[in-house]
Design a protein around this motif. Structure first.
Motif, PDB file in Angstrom:
ATOM      1  N   ALA A 151      48.023  40.836  40.217  1.00  0.00           N
ATOM      2  CA  ALA A 151      46.808  41.052  41.018  1.00  0.00           C
ATOM      3  C   ALA A 151      46.471  42.542  41.050  1.00  0.00           C
ATOM      4  N   SER A 152      45.163  42.832  41.025  1.00  0.00           N
ATOM      5  CA  SER A 152      44.711  44.226  41.152  1.00  0.00           C
ATOM      6  C   SER A 152      43.785  44.308  42.351  1.00  0.00           C
ATOM      7  N   PHE A 153      44.174  45.113  43.330  1.00  0.00           N
ATOM      8  CA  PHE A 153      43.314  45.328  44.501  1.00  0.00           C
ATOM      9  C   PHE A 153      42.555  46.638  44.309  1.00  0.00           C
ATOM     10  N   TYR A 154      41.221  46.577  44.428  1.00  0.00           N
ATOM     11  CA  TYR A 154      40.373  47.769  44.264  1.00  0.00           C
ATOM     12  C   TYR A 154      39.690  48.076  45.582  1.00  0.00           C
ATOM     13  N   PHE A 155      39.535  49.347  45.843  1.00  0.00           N
ATOM     14  CA  PHE A 155      38.720  49.710  47.018  1.00  0.00           C
ATOM     15  C   PHE A 155      38.041  51.058  46.825  1.00  0.00           C
ATOM     16  N   GLY A 209      46.516  53.993  41.329  1.00  0.00           N
ATOM     17  CA  GLY A 209      45.700  55.022  40.677  1.00  0.00           C
ATOM     18  C   GLY A 209      44.253  55.019  41.165  1.00  0.00           C
ATOM     19  N   CYS A 210      43.430  55.659  40.341  1.00  0.00           N
ATOM     20  CA  CYS A 210      42.021  55.829  40.711  1.00  0.00           C
ATOM     21  C   CYS A 210      41.216  55.940  39.431  1.00  0.00           C
ATOM     22  N   ARG A 211      40.049  55.340  39.395  1.00  0.00           N
ATOM     23  CA  ARG A 211      39.178  55.592  38.239  1.00  0.00           C
ATOM     24  C   ARG A 211      37.743  55.826  38.732  1.00  0.00           C
ATOM     25  N   GLU A 212      37.002  56.570  37.884  1.00  0.00           N
ATOM     26  CA  GLU A 212      35.633  56.946  38.271  1.00  0.00           C
ATOM     27  C   GLU A 212      34.650  56.014  37.583  1.00  0.00           C
ATOM     28  N   ARG A 213      33.703  55.524  38.359  1.00  0.00           N
ATOM     29  CA  ARG A 213      32.638  54.756  37.716  1.00  0.00           C
ATOM     30  C   ARG A 213      31.317  55.103  38.400  1.00  0.00           C
ATOM     31  N   ALA A 214      30.361  55.557  37.581  1.00  0.00           N
ATOM     32  CA  ALA A 214      29.019  55.958  38.076  1.00  0.00           C
ATOM     33  C   ALA A 214      29.137  56.874  39.295  1.00  0.00           C
ATOM     34  N   GLY A 215      30.035  57.842  39.173  1.00  0.00           N
ATOM     35  CA  GLY A 215      30.152  58.856  40.220  1.00  0.00           C
ATOM     36  C   GLY A 215      30.916  58.385  41.453  1.00  0.00           C
ATOM     37  N   THR A 216      31.486  57.180  41.410  1.00  0.00           N
ATOM     38  CA  THR A 216      32.230  56.685  42.568  1.00  0.00           C
ATOM     39  C   THR A 216      33.719  56.591  42.212  1.00  0.00           C
ATOM     40  N   SER A 217      34.587  56.995  43.163  1.00  0.00           N
ATOM     41  CA  SER A 217      36.035  56.858  42.936  1.00  0.00           C
ATOM     42  C   SER A 217      36.435  55.448  43.333  1.00  0.00           C
ATOM     43  N   ILE A 218      37.062  54.744  42.395  1.00  0.00           N
ATOM     44  CA  ILE A 218      37.565  53.403  42.715  1.00  0.00           C
ATOM     45  C   ILE A 218      39.099  53.462  42.691  1.00  0.00           C
ATOM     46  N   LEU A 219      39.706  53.207  43.866  1.00  0.00           N
ATOM     47  CA  LEU A 219      41.172  53.284  43.967  1.00  0.00           C
ATOM     48  C   LEU A 219      41.752  51.903  43.727  1.00  0.00           C
ATOM     49  N   PHE A 220      42.950  51.858  43.196  1.00  0.00           N
ATOM     50  CA  PHE A 220      43.527  50.531  42.953  1.00  0.00           C
ATOM     51  C   PHE A 220      45.040  50.505  43.145  1.00  0.00           C
ATOM     52  N   VAL A 221      45.539  49.272  43.464  1.00  0.00           N
ATOM     53  CA  VAL A 221      46.970  48.987  43.516  1.00  0.00           C
ATOM     54  C   VAL A 221      47.144  47.709  42.699  1.00  0.00           C
ATOM     55  N   LYS A 222      47.867  47.836  41.557  1.00  0.00           N
ATOM     56  CA  LYS A 222      48.008  46.684  40.650  1.00  0.00           C
ATOM     57  C   LYS A 222      49.463  46.250  40.619  1.00  0.00           C
ATOM     58  N   ARG A 234      34.487  49.412  50.285  1.00  0.00           N
ATOM     59  CA  ARG A 234      34.486  48.009  49.910  1.00  0.00           C
ATOM     60  C   ARG A 234      35.836  47.704  49.288  1.00  0.00           C
ATOM     61  N   ILE A 235      36.347  46.496  49.512  1.00  0.00           N
ATOM     62  CA  ILE A 235      37.609  46.124  48.862  1.00  0.00           C
ATOM     63  C   ILE A 235      37.440  44.769  48.195  1.00  0.00           C
ATOM     64  N   TRP A 236      38.050  44.607  47.034  1.00  0.00           N
ATOM     65  CA  TRP A 236      37.991  43.316  46.343  1.00  0.00           C
ATOM     66  C   TRP A 236      39.237  43.172  45.462  1.00  0.00           C
ATOM     67  N   VAL A 237      39.467  41.939  45.022  1.00  0.00           N
ATOM     68  CA  VAL A 237      40.640  41.713  44.186  1.00  0.00           C
ATOM     69  C   VAL A 237      40.199  41.135  42.854  1.00  0.00           C
ATOM     70  N   GLU A 238      40.902  41.533  41.812  1.00  0.00           N
ATOM     71  CA  GLU A 238      40.676  40.921  40.503  1.00  0.00           C
ATOM     72  C   GLU A 238      42.011  40.332  40.082  1.00  0.00           C
ATOM     73  N   SER A 239      42.030  39.028  39.909  1.00  0.00           N
ATOM     74  CA  SER A 239      43.318  38.399  39.608  1.00  0.00           C
ATOM     75  C   SER A 239      43.123  36.957  39.162  1.00  0.00           C
ATOM     76  N   GLU A 240      44.165  36.456  38.490  1.00  0.00           N
ATOM     77  CA  GLU A 240      44.227  35.028  38.173  1.00  0.00           C
ATOM     78  C   GLU A 240      45.632  34.594  38.506  1.00  0.00           C
ATOM     79  N   ALA A 241      45.793  33.311  38.812  1.00  0.00           N
ATOM     80  CA  ALA A 241      47.130  32.830  39.173  1.00  0.00           C
ATOM     81  C   ALA A 241      48.102  33.129  38.034  1.00  0.00           C
ATOM     82  N   GLY A 242      49.232  33.707  38.370  1.00  0.00           N
ATOM     83  CA  GLY A 242      50.290  33.970  37.385  1.00  0.00           C
ATOM     84  C   GLY A 242      50.070  35.220  36.555  1.00  0.00           C
ATOM     85  N   LYS A 243      49.031  35.957  36.792  1.00  0.00           N
ATOM     86  CA  LYS A 243      48.743  37.090  35.917  1.00  0.00           C
ATOM     87  C   LYS A 243      48.704  38.423  36.660  1.00  0.00           C
TER      88      LYS A 243
END
Ligand code: ADP
Length: 767
Positions: free
Chosen positions: A753-757, A681-694, A742-751
């Protein structure tokens, strides 16, 4: 002593023309006093006589009605006659000599002092209106002259030179004028830009009520009076209660109109002015003009209350000289104060720019370290607005309020520098935050981006001591018929709401200077960045081509190793012992693995090449990626949820497909949940589109969040989770980098992963 005539202001030059419907002393009232032609009063004050003479033959054209009383010859008998009737032959010769030598247009010149009909007179002459105007001024009582005028004057001038600042200079000036003249009250009065004025220095007799600090509305000194102030340095009314003496005949026969008395010492003053002075309890007045750069800066007004006071000619000349000295020095002192302020601003600008240059972003440089933007121009707070982001310092309005002001500035104001001491007069909504921003100084940097530097001044709920009610400058007299200037000078306090202290021209200049300096800095920085970027591009390209060549060259020998190992194994089947077979098999496996790695390296290096730029619909890309992985998705029963609102971006279609394919594949691979789920999906934050694969997979320990984006970095054994070379995320990152994102990941072991870009602003808005 050289007499210096103030330069008349061109727009206020008094003309000789008397247009139809001219307002003169005959028909003046408060409704028209602002247009009264006070230079044509048709009469004079009573402390002298006036005789108007044709220069060519010195024939008398007009005489004031009081010549019989003062000079012993009836005024009716004078017109048409010769000057001999009033002056001795020798005096006429003196007059003629002086006329040939130093009598100019304007400023009366002293010719002689004579005893006429038992009284002493000063004779002054000047040219005006095409004629000669002779004024016989009665000498005041002997004791009013100053004994040693010259040394007194020298002492005063010397004293004035010692004053430390403008205020003490003006204080000294009024004290010395009072010493010279003995007036009850001497005030320095400064005009403000709106025409009002205030008493900025005062010297007065003990026991008198002080007018110091009082403000006077513009109507107190009407335009015609100001016009005359710019023409003559000094005007004197020894006795306010005088009866005006008319001229005989009434008009100047040379012009057929009332005589122009702009420069005359005896000129009768406006009845409105006389009323005004009477209301102040003044019996006698003398007013000197203070000029700065050819403009009336203010006045030195002398008032006498107890009785009429006639200042002798020579004392007036000394005062006039003093006014001139004060004007010259005051201009220098005011300029010095401005200069000091300018220097202070210059020094602050240097420090400020240094701090801006040190910070990566401009805003921090302006607002974080002292001195801040607010210290640059005396203000209570300031803000820096860059790309819509607001940073503030000091007492500033809220970010939302600033955004409101900036929106208005961007759409309604085209000037690069905009300043107001009453913002709410332009933008009524600003009244709500006048406590922080009643006055605004805005410096625009780029119209398109809406970048501004802003300074704020709070509402000065100024307690202005108006000398009278400025909204009611006139009052009806007792008989209710004629209007007269108000007769109350009681302190009247006016709250000037929604107004700030005004911005000075020195400040506006400094703001412009800062703008130029900042633009230069921006340009310099852009140039440096451009160079850096170029260098970076070059080394990237070099690295990529090196990797490409190396990988390519490695493939050939590798293929050889792989083939020979295979041939060895197949041709000697059965003859080789188990150990050799195992080694050959490992060799073949390793060369295969090596081949995979080289392939990945080749893909990775290719990603560095310039990418195509087209409009790419991410919904289509995701659909395609999912389609290509359909078999895997089906086999592992993965639930894939795709948002409908994926944006269209500017970029390279193939590479973006690679991004999604990699991320989705990883989300399937690194997942051992019973019910595998992927959300795109995609979400908007401060006028920027942030795409993600979770995903809801195995997750990644935060320790490895950076590492996974490096090439050939795997967190697992070679063949765990379906194997891999560890190049996938490095390739994804490189593609996103190339799209300015920019790309980054938000995740914890076993929970999971969400990749954002993200993509660059240009890539998302330029569609
Ligand atoms: P590869 O998949 O070939 O190992 P990648 O660069 O795609 O290489 O991934 C690097 C490492 O990051 C993987 O080895 C894996 O440990 C971890 N990883 C990638 N994606 C995920 C994911 N969705 N969930 C958990 N771990 C992941």
């Amino acid at each position: 002593m050289r007499r210096v005539k103030p330069q008349p202001m061109p727009e206020n030059r008094v003309t000789n023309a008397q247009p139809e419907g001219m307002i003169t002393s005959k028909h003046v009232d408060l409704s028209n006093c602002d247009r009264e032609e006070i230079q044509y009063p048709g009469s004079i004050q009573a402390h002298g006589a006036m005789v108007v003479v044709r220069e060519l033959d010195l024939r008398i054209l007009q005489a004031s009605a009081n010549t019989l009383d003062l000079l012993g010859v009836g005024a009716e008998t004078l017109p048409g006659g010769e000057l001999r009737a009033l002056l001795a032959e020798g005096d006429i010769e003196t007059l003629q000599r002086r006329l040939a030598a130093d009598v100019a247009e304007g400023a009366p010149v002293h010719i002689l002092r004579r005893q006429i009909a038992g009284r002493e007179f000063d004779l002054l002459v000047h040219r005006s209106d095409g004629v000669l105007i002779l004024e016989f001024e009665l000498r005041p009582a002997a004791d009013s002259a100053v004994a040693d005028l010259y040394s007194d004057l020298r002492f005063s001038v010397m004293k004035l030179e010692t004053a430390a600042n403008l205020q003490s200079f003006l204080d000294l000036a009024v004290r010395h004028v009072r010493r010279f003249t003995g007036f009850d009250r001497v005030m320095a009065y400064k005009f403000m830009e709106d025409g009002s004025g205030w008493v900025c220095a005062e010297a007065l007799r003990d026991g008198l009520e002080s007018f110091l600090g009082l403000h006077y509305p513009p109507s107190d000194i009407p335009a015609p009076a100001r016009r005359l102030y710019s023409l003559t340095w000094l005007r004197h009314q020894p006795d306010i209660g005088y009866r005006p003496v008319r001229m005989i005949p009434e008009d100047n026969p040379q012009t057929g109109k009332a005589l122009d008395m702009s420069y005359a010492l005896l000129r009768s003053v406006s009845v409105m002015y006389v009323d005004y002075l009477k209301n102040m309890g003044t019996q006698s007045s003398m007013v000197m003009t203070l000029m700065k750069e050819g403009k009336v800066w203010g006045l030195m007004a002398c008032h006498h209350h107890a009785e009429p006071k006639h200042v002798p000619y020579e004392v007036r000349v000394a005062c006039e000289f003093l006014a001139h000295t004060v004007s010259l020095q005051m201009a220098a002192r005011e300029d010095a104060e401005h200069y000091e302020y300018r220097m202070k601003m210059q020094a602050t600008q240097t420090t400020l720019l240094g701090s801006v240059a040190r910070h990566a972003d401009f805003a921090s440089g302006f607002v974080k370290d002292a001195p801040t933007l607010a210290d640059f121009i005396n203000s209570s707070g300031a803000a820096c607005v860059v790309n819509g982001a607001v940073s503030t310092t000091g007492m500033a309005p809220t970010v939302a309020q600033i955004a409101y002001v900036v929106k208005w500035l961007s759409s309604q104001v085209s000037d690069t520098v905009f300043a107001t001491d009453c913002l709410s007069a332009h933008l009524p909504g600003a009244a709500a935050f006048a406590d922080r921003c009643a006055g605004l100084l805005a410096l625009r940097f780029s119209k398109a981006a809406g970048d501004f530097l802003l300074w704020f001044r709070p509402e000065v709920v100024q307690t202005v001591n108006w000398a009278g009610d400025p909204s009611k400058p006139v009052e009806t007299s007792d008989d209710g018929k004629s209007l007269r200037p108000r007769n109350s000078f009681a302190l009247w306090k006016e709250l000037v709401r929604l107004k700030s202290r005004p911005w000075s021209s020195v400040e506006l200049e400094a703001a412009k200077g800062l703008r130029a300096a900042v633009l230069e800095l921006v340009l310099e920085r852009a140039e440096k960045l451009g160079k850096l970027y170029e260098d970076l591009e070059l080394s990237h390209a070099e690295l990529d081509s090196f990797a490409h060549v190396a990988a390519h060259d490695l493939k050939e020998p590798l293929r050889g190793i792989h083939t020979y190992a295979q041939i060895l194994l197949e041709e000697n089947k059965g003859q080789l012992d188990a150990d050799v077979v195992s080694k050959l098999t490992t060799m073949i496996r390793l060369s295969k693995r090596m081949d995979e790695l080289i392939n990945s390296l080749l893909v990775y290096s290719r990603m560095g090449r310039m990418i195509a730029q087209t409009a790419v619909n991410l919904s289509e890309i995701v659909a395609e990626a999912v389609d290509s992985l359909q078999m895997r998705i089906g086999e592992e029963k993965v639930e894939v949820r795709i948002a409908a609102d994926l944006p269209v971006v500017r970029g390279d279609r193939e590479r973006l497909l690679e991004v999604y394919t990699n991320l989705i594949l990883n989300a399937i691979k690194y997942n051992d949940s019973a019910e595998k789920k992927i959300e795109i999906g995609c979400r908007e934050r401060a006028g920027t589109s942030i795409l993600f694969v979770k995903d809801n997979g195995i997750g990644i320990d935060p320790r490895h969040h950076e590492k996974i984006f490096q090439i050939f970095q795997r967190l697992h054994g070679k063949s765990d989770y379906g194997g891999g070379t560890g190049a996938g995320l490095a390739i994804v990152k490189k593609i996103i980098d190339r799209h300015g994102g920019r790309i980054w990941v938000e995740s914890e072991a076993g929970k999971g992963a969400s990749f954002y870009f993200t993509f660059s602003a240009a890539a998302t808005t330029a569609i």
